[in-house]
Design an enzyme around this catalytic site. Structure first.
Site, PDB file in Angstrom:
ATOM      1  N   GLY A  90      15.699  69.446  41.013  1.00 25.74           N
ATOM      2  CA  GLY A  90      15.641  70.891  40.879  1.00 25.74           C
ATOM      3  C   GLY A  90      17.028  71.495  40.954  1.00 25.74           C
ATOM      4  O   GLY A  90      18.008  70.901  40.521  1.00 25.74           O
ATOM      5  N   CYS A  91      17.120  72.687  41.523  1.00 26.50           N
ATOM      6  CA  CYS A  91      18.392  73.406  41.594  1.00 26.50           C
ATOM      7  C   CYS A  91      19.458  72.581  42.287  1.00 26.50           C
ATOM      8  O   CYS A  91      19.284  72.146  43.431  1.00 26.50           O
ATOM      9  CB  CYS A  91      18.175  74.716  42.351  1.00 26.50           C
ATOM     10  SG  CYS A  91      19.707  75.553  42.789  1.00 26.50           S
ATOM     11  N   PHE A  92      20.591  72.374  41.620  1.00 21.01           N
ATOM     12  CA  PHE A  92      21.628  71.536  42.230  1.00 21.01           C
ATOM     13  C   PHE A  92      22.277  72.200  43.434  1.00 21.01           C
ATOM     14  O   PHE A  92      22.830  71.517  44.292  1.00 21.01           O
ATOM     15  CB  PHE A  92      22.669  71.062  41.218  1.00 21.01           C
ATOM     16  CG  PHE A  92      23.237  72.068  40.246  1.00 21.01           C
ATOM     17  CD1 PHE A  92      23.237  73.438  40.482  1.00 21.01           C
ATOM     18  CD2 PHE A  92      23.789  71.622  39.046  1.00 21.01           C
ATOM     19  CE1 PHE A  92      23.773  74.337  39.572  1.00 21.01           C
ATOM     20  CE2 PHE A  92      24.337  72.506  38.129  1.00 21.01           C
ATOM     21  CZ  PHE A  92      24.333  73.870  38.395  1.00 21.01           C
TER      22      PHE A  92
ATOM     23  N   TYR B 233      18.276  83.211  47.002  1.00 24.13           N
ATOM     24  CA  TYR B 233      17.770  81.885  46.630  1.00 24.13           C
ATOM     25  C   TYR B 233      18.126  80.859  47.696  1.00 24.13           C
ATOM     26  O   TYR B 233      17.314  80.001  48.052  1.00 24.13           O
ATOM     27  CB  TYR B 233      18.351  81.471  45.279  1.00 24.13           C
ATOM     28  CG  TYR B 233      17.731  80.228  44.703  1.00 24.13           C
ATOM     29  CD1 TYR B 233      16.661  80.307  43.820  1.00 24.13           C
ATOM     30  CD2 TYR B 233      18.208  78.953  45.032  1.00 24.13           C
ATOM     31  CE1 TYR B 233      16.088  79.173  43.291  1.00 24.13           C
ATOM     32  CE2 TYR B 233      17.633  77.817  44.512  1.00 24.13           C
ATOM     33  CZ  TYR B 233      16.571  77.924  43.640  1.00 24.13           C
ATOM     34  OH  TYR B 233      15.994  76.798  43.123  1.00 24.13           O
TER      35      TYR B 233
END
Length: 206
Positions: A38-40, A184
């Site tokens: 997913g999001c690095f 986030y």
């Protein structure tokens, strides 16, 4: 732009998560791993505090160099995944230990082409082995976890050898540490770090 993922959770207890039965021998360990979860930003945050980890770089793997940029990768059409390249000292932390945290803390390996509200193949769960030893250990560990019922759904993590790593733009590097109050990060990265500190304190840098 990253979407905030409300209430993302895994179906296992990290403190009871099994170690890999097989691991890369220390004298054969490349000291480099490339992982997509997913999001690095958030995967990077999980690996930075670990004892034995020397550097973590966010980037892209799975596509060509020409399209290895954030705008293109976000289209989901380049073949890339957001990844982190972890360089580590095999005498202090092994490839198998990195895999354990990849599955137990860093992401949910049962979600195909997504992590929470982040959707698309660029957010897929994948391991990019740098050699045959890593590929075999990762393959065996995924089978071990599935056989053990570590998750309530099958693991969908893909093994994708033979792809070069491309570093991401400078503003993506060390993002969670530099932006701790970004929404986030507070909603997605922070819970992962809390889980890491609670379940695996012995693996952290002093």
């Amino acid at each position: 732009m990253k979407a905030v993922i409300p209430g993302t959770s895994l179906a296992i207890h990290p403190d009871r998560f099994p170690d890999p039965v097989e691991d890369v021998p220390t004298d054969q360990d490349a000291g480099r791993a490339v992982l997509a979860g997913g999001c690095f930003w958030c995967v990077e945050a999980v690996y930075q505090p670990l004892d034995g980890v020397q550097s973590v770089v966010s980037g892209y793997a799975g596509g060509d160099a020409a399209s290895a940029n954030y705008e293109a990768v976000c289209s989901g059409r380049t073949g890339h995944a957001e990844v982190v390249e972890v360089r580590y000292d095999p005498r202090r932390i092994s490839f198998g230990a990195l895999l354990k945290l990849f599955f137990a803390v860093a992401h949910d390996p049962t979600q195909k082409d997504r992590q929470g509200n982040d959707r698309g193949p660029q957010y897929r769960s994948a391991i990019f082995p740098v050699d045959e030893a890593q590929r075999k250990v990762a393959e065996d560990y995924i089978q071990q976890l599935n056989n053990a019922g570590a998750f309530t759904a099958p693991i969908v993590t893909t093994l994708e050898p033979g792809h070069p790593f491309h570093p991401a733009e400078d503003y993506h590097q060390d993002f969670a540490r530099r932006n701790p109050n970004q929404p986030y990060i507070t909603h997605v990265a922070k819970p992962k770090l809390e889980k890491l500190h609670a379940a695996f304190p012995e693996m952290l840098k002093t």
